[in-house]
Write a protein that holds these residues in place. Structure first.
Motif, short mmCIF file in Angstrom:
data_model
loop_
_atom_site.label_atom_id
_atom_site.label_comp_id
_atom_site.label_asym_id
_atom_site.label_seq_id
_atom_site.Cartn_x
_atom_site.Cartn_y
_atom_site.Cartn_z
N PHE A 151 0.86 -1.18 0.00
CA PHE A 151 0.00 0.00 0.00
C PHE A 151 0.90 1.23 0.00
N ILE A 152 0.85 1.97 -1.11
CA ILE A 152 1.66 3.18 -1.24
C ILE A 152 0.73 4.39 -1.17
N ASP A 153 0.79 5.06 -0.06
CA ASP A 153 -0.10 6.21 0.17
C ASP A 153 0.57 7.47 -0.39
N ASP A 154 0.53 7.58 -1.70
CA ASP A 154 1.19 8.70 -2.35
C ASP A 154 0.37 9.10 -3.58
N GLU A 155 0.13 10.40 -3.74
CA GLU A 155 -0.72 10.90 -4.82
C GLU A 155 -0.13 10.59 -6.19
N CYS A 156 1.17 10.73 -6.34
CA CYS A 156 1.79 10.49 -7.65
C CYS A 156 1.76 9.01 -8.01
N TYR A 157 1.94 8.15 -7.01
CA TYR A 157 1.83 6.71 -7.27
C TYR A 157 0.41 6.36 -7.68
N GLU A 158 -0.56 6.92 -7.00
CA GLU A 158 -1.95 6.65 -7.32
C GLU A 158 -2.30 7.15 -8.72
N GLU A 159 -1.77 8.29 -9.10
CA GLU A 159 -2.00 8.81 -10.44
C GLU A 159 -1.43 7.87 -11.50
N PHE A 160 -0.24 7.35 -11.24
CA PHE A 160 0.36 6.39 -12.17
C PHE A 160 -0.50 5.12 -12.24
N SER A 161 -0.98 4.68 -11.10
CA SER A 161 -1.83 3.49 -11.04
C SER A 161 -3.11 3.67 -11.84
N GLU A 162 -3.72 4.83 -11.72
CA GLU A 162 -4.96 5.10 -12.46
C GLU A 162 -4.72 5.08 -13.96
N SER A 163 -3.59 5.65 -14.39
CA SER A 163 -3.25 5.64 -15.81
C SER A 163 -3.02 4.21 -16.29
N TYR A 164 -2.34 3.43 -15.49
CA TYR A 164 -2.06 2.03 -15.83
C TYR A 164 -3.37 1.25 -15.96
N GLN A 165 -4.28 1.44 -15.01
CA GLN A 165 -5.55 0.72 -15.05
C GLN A 165 -6.40 1.15 -16.25
N MET A 166 -6.34 2.41 -16.61
CA MET A 166 -7.07 2.88 -17.78
C MET A 166 -6.55 2.19 -19.05
N GLU A 167 -5.24 2.09 -19.16
CA GLU A 167 -4.66 1.39 -20.30
C GLU A 167 -5.09 -0.08 -20.31
N GLU A 168 -5.13 -0.66 -19.12
CA GLU A 168 -5.55 -2.06 -19.00
C GLU A 168 -6.98 -2.25 -19.51
N HIS A 169 -7.87 -1.37 -19.09
CA HIS A 169 -9.28 -1.48 -19.47
C HIS A 169 -9.50 -1.24 -20.96
N GLN A 170 -8.66 -0.38 -21.54
CA GLN A 170 -8.82 -0.04 -22.95
C GLN A 170 -7.99 -0.94 -23.87
N GLY A 171 -7.27 -1.87 -23.28
CA GLY A 171 -6.50 -2.81 -24.08
C GLY A 171 -5.24 -2.25 -24.69
N PHE A 172 -4.72 -1.15 -24.11
CA PHE A 172 -3.49 -0.55 -24.61
C PHE A 172 -2.26 -1.22 -23.99
N ASP A 173 -1.18 -1.24 -24.75
CA ASP A 173 0.09 -1.73 -24.22
C ASP A 173 0.60 -0.73 -23.19
N HIS A 174 1.15 -1.23 -22.09
CA HIS A 174 1.67 -0.33 -21.05
C HIS A 174 3.03 0.25 -21.43
N PHE A 175 3.73 -0.41 -22.32
CA PHE A 175 5.05 0.05 -22.73
C PHE A 175 4.99 0.75 -24.08
N ILE A 176 5.92 1.64 -24.31
CA ILE A 176 5.92 2.43 -25.55
C ILE A 176 7.15 2.11 -26.38
N LYS A 177 7.02 2.37 -27.68
CA LYS A 177 8.16 2.20 -28.58
C LYS A 177 9.02 3.45 -28.63
N GLY A 178 8.40 4.61 -28.40
CA GLY A 178 9.16 5.85 -28.33
C GLY A 178 9.61 6.42 -29.65
#
Length: 204
Positions: free
Chosen positions: A154-181
């Motif tokens: 459990f990481i009680d940190d706003e920036c970690y939670e923001e990253f987590s929300e972005s990750y979960q959104m990608e998960e739900h939309q079927g996007f790859d979490h990694f980028i080619k750049g």
């Protein structure tokens, strides 16, 4: 799980957030140093070592070079992609001179030189005489997040939670979490455009 590891995780994601929102040389150095510190703590207490990740190998070599060389502000540029009509997976490019990247390679431990040189050349994005390291930073951050999640912390940190929300959104939309750049430019060849920007854009 010790408080020092929890704090190191939170610190890493705070610096990562700063580097995403308002990148500069200081946010880059802080992020690289926090990655180094987090790996040390995880390895010491839990035998988790990010050296298994190519992204970390490349970033650690860069961090060591910056740490020992000192003042390198003139060798780094932060480029806002939208401002210069550059299309990329990320909002910003973090450019270093290719000659700096070559010096990083020259400074590698001879015992791992061949392996680590290949890793650095494959991880960083090379455009003529400049190199973009931001995709490597991003992908490493995803690896860090996935490692932390696997530990069920459990990481009680706003920036970690923001990253987590972005990750979960990608998960739900079927996007790859990694980028080619990869990037492309409306105003010309990517190598030429980035070389010119490096020469003309000054760090804030």
């Amino acid at each position: 799980m010790s408080a020092s590891i929890i704090n190191a995780i939170s610190r890493f994601f705070r610096y990562y957030n700063e580097h995403c929102v308002s990148p500069n040389v200081d946010t880059l150095f802080s992020l690289l140093n926090s990655a180094h510190s987090l790996n040390d703590k995880l390895n010491s207490e839990m035998k988790i070592n990010f050296f298994d990740l190519s992204e970390f190998v490349a970033l650690k070599a860069l961090r060591n070079f910056f740490h020992h060389e000192g003042e390198l502000h003139s060798e780094i540029r932060m480029i806002n992609c939208q401002e210069f009509q550059i299309f990329s997976d990320l909002m910003h490019l973090c450019l270093i001179r290719s000659e700096v990247a070559e010096k990083v390679i020259d400074g590698l431990d001879k015992r791992r030189r061949k392996i680590d040189e290949n890793i650095i050349r494959n991880q960083f994005k090379w455009y003529g005489n400049v190199v973009d390291i931001n995709p490597t930073l991003f992908n490493f951050s995803v690896h860090v997040f996935e490692t932390v999640e696997s530990l069920d912390l459990f990481i009680d940190d706003e920036c970690y939670e923001e990253f987590s929300e972005s990750y979960q959104m990608e998960e739900h939309q079927g996007f790859d979490h990694f980028i080619k750049g990869e990037i492309r430019c409306q105003i010309g060849n990517a190598n030429t455009v980035l070389e010119n920007l490096f020469s003309n854009v000054k760090n804030g």
